[in-house]
Design a protein around this motif. Structure first.
Motif, PDB file in Angstrom:
ATOM      1  N   TRP A   1      -2.989   6.474   1.363  1.00 57.20           N
ATOM      2  CA  TRP A   1      -3.935   5.655   0.141  1.00 57.20           C
ATOM      3  C   TRP A   1      -5.546   4.522   0.672  1.00 57.20           C
ATOM      4  O   TRP A   1      -4.768   3.703   1.402  1.00 57.20           O
ATOM      5  CB  TRP A   1      -3.479   5.186  -1.290  1.00 57.20           C
ATOM      6  CG  TRP A   1      -2.789   5.771  -2.194  1.00 57.20           C
ATOM      7  CD1 TRP A   1      -1.941   6.441  -1.748  1.00 57.20           C
ATOM      8  CD2 TRP A   1      -2.820   5.999  -3.645  1.00 57.20           C
ATOM      9  NE1 TRP A   1      -1.842   7.806  -2.744  1.00 57.20           N
ATOM     10  CE2 TRP A   1      -2.772   6.840  -4.356  1.00 57.20           C
ATOM     11  CE3 TRP A   1      -3.900   4.599  -4.393  1.00 57.20           C
ATOM     12  CZ2 TRP A   1      -2.692   6.821  -5.561  1.00 57.20           C
ATOM     13  CZ3 TRP A   1      -3.798   4.616  -5.576  1.00 57.20           C
ATOM     14  CH2 TRP A   1      -3.344   5.771  -6.196  1.00 57.20           C
TER      15      TRP A   1
ATOM     16  N   ASP B   1      -6.473 -10.838  -5.929  1.00 56.34           N
ATOM     17  CA  ASP B   1      -7.534 -10.329  -5.458  1.00 56.34           C
ATOM     18  C   ASP B   1      -8.143  -9.262  -7.080  1.00 56.34           C
ATOM     19  O   ASP B   1      -7.693  -8.416  -7.293  1.00 56.34           O
ATOM     20  CB  ASP B   1      -7.531  -9.073  -4.585  1.00 56.34           C
ATOM     21  CG  ASP B   1      -7.765 -10.152  -2.912  1.00 56.34           C
ATOM     22  OD1 ASP B   1      -8.434 -10.675  -2.475  1.00 56.34           O
ATOM     23  OD2 ASP B   1      -6.846  -8.706  -2.215  1.00 56.34           O
TER      24      ASP B   1
ATOM     25  N   GLY C   1      -8.252   5.292  -6.236  1.00 57.66           N
ATOM     26  CA  GLY C   1      -8.522   4.807  -4.929  1.00 57.66           C
ATOM     27  C   GLY C   1      -9.888   3.957  -5.230  1.00 57.66           C
ATOM     28  O   GLY C   1     -10.420   3.943  -4.438  1.00 57.66           O
ATOM     29  N   ASP C   2     -10.508   3.780  -5.910  1.00 59.06           N
ATOM     30  CA  ASP C   2     -11.411   2.849  -6.380  1.00 59.06           C
ATOM     31  C   ASP C   2     -11.688   2.946  -7.748  1.00 59.06           C
ATOM     32  O   ASP C   2     -11.100   2.989  -8.301  1.00 59.06           O
ATOM     33  CB  ASP C   2     -12.893   4.379  -6.121  1.00 59.06           C
ATOM     34  CG  ASP C   2     -13.030   5.080  -7.230  1.00 59.06           C
ATOM     35  OD1 ASP C   2     -13.909   5.211  -8.230  1.00 59.06           O
ATOM     36  OD2 ASP C   2     -12.376   6.139  -7.045  1.00 59.06           O
TER      37      ASP C   2
ATOM     38  N   SER D   1      -4.472  -3.341  -2.321  1.00 51.30           N
ATOM     39  CA  SER D   1      -5.030  -2.542  -0.306  1.00 51.30           C
ATOM     40  C   SER D   1      -3.522  -3.326   0.497  1.00 51.30           C
ATOM     41  O   SER D   1      -3.917  -3.266   1.260  1.00 51.30           O
ATOM     42  CB  SER D   1      -6.167  -2.689  -0.159  1.00 51.30           C
ATOM     43  OG  SER D   1      -6.756  -1.277  -1.376  1.00 51.30           O
ATOM     44  N   ARG D   2      -4.343  -5.435  -0.146  1.00 49.56           N
ATOM     45  CA  ARG D   2      -3.924  -5.923   1.103  1.00 49.56           C
ATOM     46  C   ARG D   2      -2.712  -6.770   0.495  1.00 49.56           C
ATOM     47  O   ARG D   2      -2.021  -7.530   1.599  1.00 49.56           O
ATOM     48  CB  ARG D   2      -4.785  -7.205   1.187  1.00 49.56           C
ATOM     49  CG  ARG D   2      -6.447  -5.764   2.143  1.00 49.56           C
ATOM     50  CD  ARG D   2      -7.060  -7.540   2.120  1.00 49.56           C
ATOM     51  NE  ARG D   2      -7.364  -9.264   0.638  1.00 49.56           N
ATOM     52  CZ  ARG D   2      -7.821  -9.247   0.982  1.00 49.56           C
ATOM     53  NH1 ARG D   2      -8.240 -10.290   1.871  1.00 49.56           N
ATOM     54  NH2 ARG D   2      -8.428 -10.931   0.037  1.00 49.56           N
TER      55      ARG D   2
ATOM     56  N   ASP E   1      -7.419  -5.269  -6.701  1.00 47.44           N
ATOM     57  CA  ASP E   1      -6.865  -4.404  -5.720  1.00 47.44           C
ATOM     58  C   ASP E   1      -5.322  -4.627  -4.767  1.00 47.44           C
ATOM     59  O   ASP E   1      -5.297  -5.734  -4.563  1.00 47.44           O
ATOM     60  CB  ASP E   1      -7.816  -4.695  -3.784  1.00 47.44           C
ATOM     61  CG  ASP E   1      -8.196  -4.180  -3.345  1.00 47.44           C
ATOM     62  OD1 ASP E   1      -7.325  -4.040  -2.664  1.00 47.44           O
ATOM     63  OD2 ASP E   1      -9.454  -3.760  -2.620  1.00 47.44           O
TER      64      ASP E   1
ATOM     65  N   ARG F   1      -7.519   2.752   0.128  1.00 48.62           N
ATOM     66  CA  ARG F   1      -7.007   1.425  -0.887  1.00 48.62           C
ATOM     67  C   ARG F   1      -6.590   1.878  -3.062  1.00 48.62           C
ATOM     68  O   ARG F   1      -6.193   3.108  -2.337  1.00 48.62           O
ATOM     69  CB  ARG F   1      -8.726   1.585  -1.919  1.00 48.62           C
ATOM     70  CG  ARG F   1      -9.832   0.502  -0.432  1.00 48.62           C
ATOM     71  CD  ARG F   1     -11.201   0.449  -1.514  1.00 48.62           C
ATOM     72  NE  ARG F   1     -12.072   1.209  -2.426  1.00 48.62           N
ATOM     73  CZ  ARG F   1     -12.834   0.916  -2.798  1.00 48.62           C
ATOM     74  NH1 ARG F   1     -13.174  -0.685  -3.251  1.00 48.62           N
ATOM     75  NH2 ARG F   1     -13.051   1.426  -3.334  1.00 48.62           N
ATOM     76  N   CYS F   2      -6.019   0.354  -3.176  1.00 48.37           N
ATOM     77  CA  CYS F   2      -5.223   0.805  -4.238  1.00 48.37           C
ATOM     78  C   CYS F   2      -5.789  -0.127  -4.968  1.00 48.37           C
ATOM     79  O   CYS F   2      -5.464  -1.048  -5.209  1.00 48.37           O
ATOM     80  CB  CYS F   2      -3.608   0.885  -4.121  1.00 48.37           C
ATOM     81  SG  CYS F   2      -2.642   0.820  -5.155  1.00 48.37           S
ATOM     82  N   ILE F   3      -6.622   0.415  -6.186  1.00 54.47           N
ATOM     83  CA  ILE F   3      -7.403  -0.171  -6.939  1.00 54.47           C
ATOM     84  C   ILE F   3      -6.383   0.279  -8.221  1.00 54.47           C
ATOM     85  O   ILE F   3      -6.176   1.372  -9.397  1.00 54.47           O
ATOM     86  CB  ILE F   3      -9.212   0.242  -7.674  1.00 54.47           C
ATOM     87  CG1 ILE F   3      -9.426   0.068  -5.778  1.00 54.47           C
ATOM     88  CG2 ILE F   3      -9.466  -0.249  -8.103  1.00 54.47           C
ATOM     89  CD1 ILE F   3      -9.402  -1.280  -5.115  1.00 54.47           C
TER      90      ILE F   3
ATOM     91  N   CYS G   1     -16.323  -2.830  -4.530  1.00 52.66           N
ATOM     92  CA  CYS G   1     -14.781  -3.249  -3.709  1.00 52.66           C
ATOM     93  C   CYS G   1     -14.685  -4.223  -5.119  1.00 52.66           C
ATOM     94  O   CYS G   1     -15.698  -4.877  -6.190  1.00 52.66           O
ATOM     95  CB  CYS G   1     -15.312  -4.156  -2.392  1.00 52.66           C
ATOM     96  SG  CYS G   1     -17.020  -5.203  -3.136  1.00 52.66           S
TER      97      CYS G   1
ATOM     98  N   MET H   1       0.771  -1.290  -0.125  1.00 51.34           N
ATOM     99  CA  MET H   1       0.135  -0.246   0.413  1.00 51.34           C
ATOM    100  C   MET H   1       0.654   1.344  -0.338  1.00 51.34           C
ATOM    101  O   MET H   1       1.906   1.362   0.315  1.00 51.34           O
ATOM    102  CB  MET H   1      -1.093   0.005   1.534  1.00 51.34           C
ATOM    103  CG  MET H   1      -2.202  -0.669   1.332  1.00 51.34           C
ATOM    104  SD  MET H   1      -3.371   0.008  -0.499  1.00 51.34           S
ATOM    105  CE  MET H   1      -3.676   1.533   0.380  1.00 51.34           C
TER     106      MET H   1
END
Length: 416
Positions: free
Chosen positions: A5, A101, A149-150, A115-116, A113, A7-9, A238, A1
């Protein structure tokens, strides 16, 4: 990450995917204007190379019009199984190298995704370049990458600098960047929604945000709130890394010029329901509702079949077409036909008091389904459809097996 941020999409969008695959496999047409159509006799362009687009050739354009714009345009028939193979390779590459993801959004597009995921990339732009370069090196195909972020903003970013573009829109500035963008540019917002928003001055994302959320919720339900957040660069949707069960299945075809009689219309509709029944039996799927739409040069008509018991039998659908066609008001050339099955299910609760004919297969139907499943679609077909054999085969859709998410035992996905 990355810091700051939430989320990072990532949106990975292949560039002129079908045309790029054909040029990869045929080096002699690389860099030349190319159009992909539904078969050798296809009259409508599915996609085109960027060299063709420079002449004004667009998706959905009649081939005859495209040849006026680009006389040396090369036409090639679509090959669904080839594109499906490359799509599976793309999705597996993204899954194995970057993140599990992953949402397969279409045959040539995916959301990731990050983010994780713990990764070594210091900035979003370095990550975007790494993804683009990996696709180019492994598949030798061009793609564009958008990061935000989306999902909505990432998808908009991916199409900003095609081909081979890399665009990063940081979440904290997404609202400002989207403000002047026409609302119709966002994914999922069609003409009807655009017309409704324009009644209240919502022509771009900035002006839509000035419409009260309560008004959008009253009109569109919970989707109205998401629409408002999409325009603000805060789409809450998501990344869905799983395979959703199919709800509908169908076929549509743009017909060649000259289809203006009931006999010719019946031939094409009969071919379409045969293809639909074959696909449903292959899964297997059953449906209690079927829809037929017939579009003319001016106007269209739609019909619906409701059955007491779900079915996937070609004989049932063919009888419906025979009863329907004599009542179709053919006042001009038929441009397009569409057949859809709705409310799909993979199990049927038989009613002892209802006609078993709807859900049970005759020995002949079982044999036809088995042979076609083993040796390919249209290996065995009704004799009255043989004169349309080439057209039927040329318009086969890409199998939904390319679509999927994380490995799911018992379900066919891209990992099988």
């Amino acid at each position: 990450m990355f810091s700051d941020w939430p989320r990072c999409i990532v949106c990975v969008d292949m560039n002129a995917f079908f045309a790029s695959v054909e040029q990869l496999l045929h080096p002699d047409i690389r860099g030349k204007p190319l159009a992909i159509t539904n078969g050798h006799h296809g009259s409508c362009i599915i996609t085109s190379s960027y060299a063709a687009r420079a002449y004004g050739v667009k998706t959905g354009m009649p081939l005859s019009h495209a040849r006026l714009l680009c006389p040396h345009l090369i036409q090639m028939p679509a090959r669904g199984s080839v594109y499906e193979t490359y799509s599976k390779q793309l999705m597996r590459l993204l899954h194995d190298r970057f993140t599990p993801d992953i949402e397969v959004f279409s045959v040539d597009e995916a959301f990731l995704d990050m983010s994780r995921v713990y990764h070594r990339y210091r900035t979003p732009r370095i990550l975007a370049h790494a993804i683009r370069d990996a696709v180019c090196q492994q598949l030798s195909l061009p793609c564009s990458v958008g990061i935000s972020g989306d999902k909505t903003t990432a998808k908009y970013a991916a199409k900003c600098h095609k081909p081979m573009g890399v665009t990063v829109i940081e979440p904290m500035v997404a609202e400002r960047i989207l403000a002047p963008v026409a609302v119709s540019e966002l994914c999922g917002i069609g003409p009807r929604t655009t017309r409704y928003l324009s009644q209240f001055g919502g022509v771009n994302c900035g002006s839509v945000r000035r419409i009260p959320v309560s008004m959008l919720r009253k009109k569109f339900g919970i989707k109205g709130q998401r629409l408002w957040l999409m325009c603000a660069g805060r789409d809450p949707d998501c990344v869905r890394a799983y395979l959703k069960p199919a709800q509908t299945m169908g076929h549509s075809k743009i017909l060649p010029p000259g289809v203006n009689s009931a006999a010719r219309l019946m031939a094409y509709l009969d071919a379409m329901v045969f293809k639909l029944a074959y696909r449903m039996q292959l899964q297997p799927y059953y449906a209690p509702e079927f829809f037929c739409k017939i579009a003319f040069a001016q106007g269209a008509v739609a019909y619906q079949l409701n059955l007491p018991q779900p079915t996937n039998q070609y004989a049932v659908l063919s009888q419906w077409m025979k009863a329907l066609v004599p009542h179709v008001p053919i006042r001009s050339m038929v441009r397009r036909v569409q057949i859809n099955a709705a409310s799909l299910t993979q199990c049927v609760q038989r009613d002892l008091l209802e006609d078993e004919y709807l859900s049970s297969q005759s020995p002949v139907d079982q044999l036809v389904a088995h042979v076609n499943a083993r040796f390919g679609r249209s290996t065995i077909m009704p004799a009255r459809l043989t004169h349309l054999l080439e057209r039927i085969q040329s318009t086969n859709v890409i199998s939904p097996s390319w679509k999927g998410g994380v490995p799911n035992p018992g379900r066919q996905t891209i990992w099988d």
